[in-house]
Design a protein around this motif. Structure first.
Motif, PDB file in Angstrom:
ATOM      1  N   THR A 116       3.747   0.967  -2.494  1.00 47.87           N
ATOM      2  CA  THR A 116       2.863   1.377  -3.577  1.00 47.87           C
ATOM      3  C   THR A 116       2.191   0.180  -4.237  1.00 47.87           C
ATOM      4  O   THR A 116       2.826  -0.850  -4.470  1.00 47.87           O
ATOM      5  CB  THR A 116       3.670   2.143  -4.647  1.00 47.87           C
ATOM      6  OG1 THR A 116       4.281   3.277  -4.047  1.00 47.87           O
ATOM      7  CG2 THR A 116       2.785   2.590  -5.797  1.00 47.87           C
ATOM      8  N   LEU A 118       1.318  -1.620  -7.263  1.00 47.83           N
ATOM      9  CA  LEU A 118       1.806  -1.625  -8.645  1.00 47.83           C
ATOM     10  C   LEU A 118       0.700  -2.179  -9.539  1.00 47.83           C
ATOM     11  O   LEU A 118       0.759  -3.310 -10.031  1.00 47.83           O
ATOM     12  CB  LEU A 118       3.083  -2.451  -8.750  1.00 47.83           C
ATOM     13  CG  LEU A 118       4.229  -2.002  -7.827  1.00 47.83           C
ATOM     14  CD1 LEU A 118       5.398  -2.976  -7.896  1.00 47.83           C
ATOM     15  CD2 LEU A 118       4.686  -0.588  -8.178  1.00 47.83           C
ATOM     16  N   VAL A 123       2.257   2.565 -13.608  1.00 51.91           N
ATOM     17  CA  VAL A 123       2.801   2.725 -12.259  1.00 51.91           C
ATOM     18  C   VAL A 123       4.195   2.101 -12.167  1.00 51.91           C
ATOM     19  O   VAL A 123       5.125   2.695 -11.624  1.00 51.91           O
ATOM     20  CB  VAL A 123       1.862   2.097 -11.210  1.00 51.91           C
ATOM     21  CG1 VAL A 123       2.475   2.198  -9.811  1.00 51.91           C
ATOM     22  CG2 VAL A 123       0.501   2.791 -11.227  1.00 51.91           C
TER      23      VAL A 123
END
Length: 353
Positions: A116, A118, A123
């Motif tokens: 992912t 960030l 987040v």
């Protein structure tokens, strides 16, 4: 966020002795599994951000962009310099990463991308990451040679180009730059009930064997030498011996055990299960301790946020996350630094409360 230890850091204009253009950034994740301070640009007031110079690549004249990979994802931003104050300790002229910094025009290259992105505090769940594991630098000599190593430092040149980075300019563990108490740190967390607690408040003590409150000698600690990234060997139950580490930035006890029922990767046994953890340091020290795994679904149904028995499945790794810290005092000795009691970093050590 569950099992998410947060601290405050103060960043100031470099060369000011942490006295000028200072701002205190709250809600920064304490991460003993990484190395260096990384703050979101949006969490730093504009006046302070403007006082933190962006490093420049001598070869190209371009601003330096920095990348970092974590289990949950990656960060991309600038490489800046700051005086950083943690409690009463000051790391002067510390290279830090400023995540999602508008001063960097290029996008994260493919060699940086992992899991992912960030990209914001929302987040990550925090305003940054304070990496205070056993390494002094986030990359080390591998990034300081004549051949650039992808995944760490880049010239902001569209597309971003990997560059070499001397040790003195790399994102660094702030503890290593303290004038005193600079050989490691200790994380103390209280024991909590089996069904968890709404909150848990611990302490971080800088230095090991440097003051009366941080002694390793005589503490009865189990000292496990590690590689430079804080890894040693371990196994859980009858599992294989695999890479193992103690990481406050991980919110669960993660290991491979196919006999425990799972729900979306979390362990959900019908009743709490005890597992024996066998640990082996690179110094030949062997030890055993116990962990308990509870039913994650039942834990999540409560109003609590601190759990000592929250577990998840991960293959071929033992990650002793924050649940392992409750009821223990855990030491992190920086690489190449002596702490007394015959212990020279890198190592981790623990005392059961």
């Amino acid at each position: 966020m569950r099992n998410f230890p947060l601290v405050s850091v103060t960043v100031c204009q470099p060369g000011s002795g942490a006295q000028a253009s200072c701002s205190t950034i709250d809600n920064v994740l304490l991460d003993t599994g990484s190395f260096g301070l990384r703050l979101y640009a949006s969490a730093i007031p504009a006046s302070t951000l403007a006082a933190l110079p962006v490093q420049t690549d001598p070869a190209s004249g371009k601003s330096v962009a920095a990348c970092a990979a974590f289990g949950s994802g990656y960060t991309w931003g600038s490489l800046r310099t700051a005086d950083v104050k943690l409690a009463r300790e000051v790391a002067a002229g510390l290279p830090i990463q400023v995540i999602a910094d508008p001063a960097i025009a290029s996008q994260a290259p493919a060699s940086c991308v992992w899991n992912t992105a960030l990209t914001s505090p929302a987040v990550l769940g925090a305003n940054g990451i304070l990496g205070v594991g056993v390494a002094r630098y986030d990359c080390g000599t591998a990034c300081a040679g004549s051949t650039p190593r992808a995944g760490y430092y880049y010239a902001d040149s569209g597309p971003a180009t990997p560059i070499s980075m001397p040790l003195a300019n790399q994102v660094a563990n702030p503890v290593a730059l303290f004038p005193i108490d600079n050989n490691g740190l200790i994380v103390d967390m209280p024991a909590i009930a089996a069904d968890g607690a709404p909150t848990a408040t611990g302490t971080v003590t800088f230095g090991i064997g440097t003051q009366a409150n941080n002694l390793l000698a005589g503490a009865g600690a189990t000292v496990l030498a590690t590689d430079r990234w804080g890894n040693f060997s371990g196994s859980v139950g009858n599992g294989s011996t695999v890479q193992t580490f103690m990481d406050s930035g991980s919110n669960t006890l993660s290991f491979e055990d196919w006999s425990i029922v799972q729900d979306s990767g979390f362990y959900v046994p019908a009743s709490p299960l005890k597992r024996t953890v066998t640990l082996s340091g690179t110094n030949g020290v062997n030890a055993t301790t116990n962990v308990v795994i509870g039913n994650a679904d039942a834990l999540f149904a409560s109003l609590n946020f601190a759990f000592s028995n929250l577990g998840t499945f991960i293959a071929q790794t033992v990650d002793l996350g924050l649940p392992f810290f409750y009821g223990r005092r855990i030491y992190y000795g920086l690489e190449g630094m002596s702490s007394g009691a015959g212990a020279t970093g890198p190592y981790v050590a623990y005392v059961q409360r």
